[in-house]
Design a protein around this motif. Sequence first.
Motif, PDB file in Angstrom:
ATOM      1  N   LEU A  85       2.954   0.897 -10.137  1.00 15.39           N
ATOM      2  CA  LEU A  85       2.391   1.914  -9.248  1.00 15.39           C
ATOM      3  C   LEU A  85       1.961   3.153 -10.031  1.00 15.39           C
ATOM      4  O   LEU A  85       0.907   3.737  -9.766  1.00 15.39           O
ATOM      5  N   LYS A  86       2.784   3.550 -10.992  1.00 16.76           N
ATOM      6  CA  LYS A  86       2.488   4.765 -11.756  1.00 16.76           C
ATOM      7  C   LYS A  86       1.320   4.562 -12.714  1.00 16.76           C
ATOM      8  O   LYS A  86       0.449   5.427 -12.833  1.00 16.76           O
ATOM      9  N   ASN A  87       1.293   3.428 -13.402  1.00 20.94           N
ATOM     10  CA  ASN A  87       0.294   3.199 -14.452  1.00 20.94           C
ATOM     11  C   ASN A  87      -0.893   2.357 -14.003  1.00 20.94           C
ATOM     12  O   ASN A  87      -1.761   2.048 -14.815  1.00 20.94           O
ATOM     13  N   GLN A  88      -0.905   1.981 -12.715  1.00 25.30           N
ATOM     14  CA  GLN A  88      -1.945   1.110 -12.172  1.00 25.30           C
ATOM     15  C   GLN A  88      -1.943  -0.280 -12.789  1.00 25.30           C
ATOM     16  O   GLN A  88      -2.851  -1.063 -12.575  1.00 25.30           O
ATOM     17  N   LYS A  89      -0.966  -0.563 -13.590  1.00 27.46           N
ATOM     18  CA  LYS A  89      -0.785  -1.896 -14.158  1.00 27.46           C
ATOM     19  C   LYS A  89       0.621  -1.966 -14.749  1.00 27.46           C
ATOM     20  O   LYS A  89       1.246  -0.941 -15.031  1.00 27.46           O
ATOM     21  N   SER A 146       5.809   8.250  -3.991  1.00 28.81           N
ATOM     22  CA  SER A 146       4.573   8.814  -4.547  1.00 28.81           C
ATOM     23  C   SER A 146       4.786  10.234  -5.046  1.00 28.81           C
ATOM     24  O   SER A 146       4.201  10.641  -6.060  1.00 28.81           O
ATOM     25  N   SER A 153       0.955   4.209  -1.651  1.00 26.84           N
ATOM     26  CA  SER A 153       0.382   5.556  -1.555  1.00 26.84           C
ATOM     27  C   SER A 153      -0.115   5.854  -0.150  1.00 26.84           C
ATOM     28  O   SER A 153       0.055   6.972   0.356  1.00 26.84           O
ATOM     29  N   ASP A 168       0.848  -1.194   0.000  1.00 22.09           N
ATOM     30  CA  ASP A 168       0.000   0.000   0.000  1.00 22.09           C
ATOM     31  C   ASP A 168       0.885   1.246   0.000  1.00 22.09           C
ATOM     32  O   ASP A 168       0.934   2.011   0.975  1.00 22.09           O
TER      33      ASP A 168
END
Length: 603
Positions: free
Chosen positions: A293-297, A508, A192, A190
């Motif tokens: 983390l940056k692109n959510q995938k 983040s 963020s 987790d």
Amino acid sequence: MMIDPVDSKKKKKRKKNDRSTRLRLPTRQSSPVHYVSMVTHNIKTSTSTLSSPRPEKMDYNKMRMAAAEYFRRNGVPATLQRLLNEYFVHQPPDIHGYLADCLLKLSTPPKISDLRGRAVFLGNGQLIVEAEVFCIDCNKEKRMSSAAVLSTFAPVGAEESQRSSDYVEIALQWIHEPFRRLLLDQNPCDQSEIDQMLGDFFTSYREEEKARRDKLKAEAKEHEAVTLVPVTPAKEKKSKGKKTIVDEKLFPPPELPEPVLLEGMAVGSVSLAVAKCGAEIKGMPLYKYISALKNQKEPAHFHVPVPWITLLSCGKKSPGKLCLLEEIILISKVGHPVKQSVTLAFELQKEMIKLMSTSGKGGITLSSVSDHGVLRASCDRLEQPLDLITDACRNLKVPLGVDVFLALNCAAPKLMDYSKGKYEVATGGLKSPDELIEVYLNLTSKYPAVVAIIDPFRREEAEQWEKLSSRIGISCSLLSDITHKPQDPVLPGVNGYVFRHANETTVSDIIHATVSYQGAVVMDTMFSESCSSGSFADLAVGLGLDYVKLGGLSGVETMAKYNRLTAIEEELAQQGLLVCKEPEPPLFSKEPKEELASAEETK
């Protein structure tokens, strides 16, 4: 030897009873599903076959019933049934290894159980804080990861070294007390949420510090008053027999810098250590984890940033008169492998050293190598280092301005003489902001391989930034260092930004910076990692940056980053995930490609 027939009968009877209490095994024709069903059935029925009035037998019976209930409650029979079916279908050669992998995926996700910090030394003797993350994984506490992020303070004397030690002690206290309580039992994946907690803590601390500093400033305000400095003395002007005073041209004072709280290095170190822990748990390289983390995938393809390799330093720390050019940086053409770019830079440096030592090229001499692995040269004029690099490229038949380009990292913000309102470009050589525009225009005109200039002026000279950008056109881009000024308004004429991972900057925060800033972003190293760590290169690749500034070509800590970047590129190529970006030069122009192409044709 005689056998007592009575004892023999007792043994046979006992053996028969023991056989009745065993779990019945399936026949050879039984399927995996039938096998698990029979095991479950035996767990259910075995308690009834062992009923006995004796207390010890009753305890054993209850224990078996409790075991059966425990396994049913935790879904063990159903899990075994599924896994046995998978074994039967896949028939892996290492059945126990396959079972271990399957059960590991079903295990409880690791939780943070402890944070520890320790002070470590860099190659230059500076103390920084390394954070270690421990998790409960498979019922055992394990050290999962560690990371260290540098503060921007570089000690140079006994007093400064003591200050650095004080900040390190505060940072260690943060890790061992509030941060440990905040992150206890948190999921390391987790990112963020954890960064938000770290950021909230630091924001609260910064506000308290600001209130304390404001109070001290208010008490000593009369001693710290900042006034406008006139550039020229007042002149008298005759007009119709009367003397009047021409209005003085006021020189803008320096912006009051936001105090850097160096103990914030604890925030950056813990954030990066948590990210590395999450990557370890997910079983993927850090660059893929950061990208997810940056692109959510996790993206289907990656590209490796073009390394910016510092060839020469001619700043104030060098012995010559020249002060303006803090760094001259080599940029390979997009598409060149990292190893090829580094090899070329090594060859250029060797040729430059040869030219300086044999002929004393143009009066320029080699003085030393900095802690960052950069050659320091003694220069008196701006043209000397650029002529040296041009000659080295010519001797090696490297087409400067075609295959390789140059960027200038200027020390202008540190060179202002406020009593005169001018920049001290060289010892005794002062230039006004408008005069400095002409200096840059002449340099880029004479050396068209220069495609980027970092911090050509102070931020206060917004008018000069805009003038230089409009006159220099698309042939060269202006970059601003935003490491300590992320919230400041965008300067006119800026095409890109340089930032570093330092102090309280979380993972983040870095992801947000690469998404929110318009224009190109160059990540600059702070030389903060140990020689065994390569997280800086992983961050640059995972963030999808086009360029990364790694420093010179000397020193274990610096070369570890180049080696890691090379290893990532080779790994991606082997996996078929490596792609190449092909932007048109100049590197940071926001102009459409058609306009760039026409501009090149005009040249």
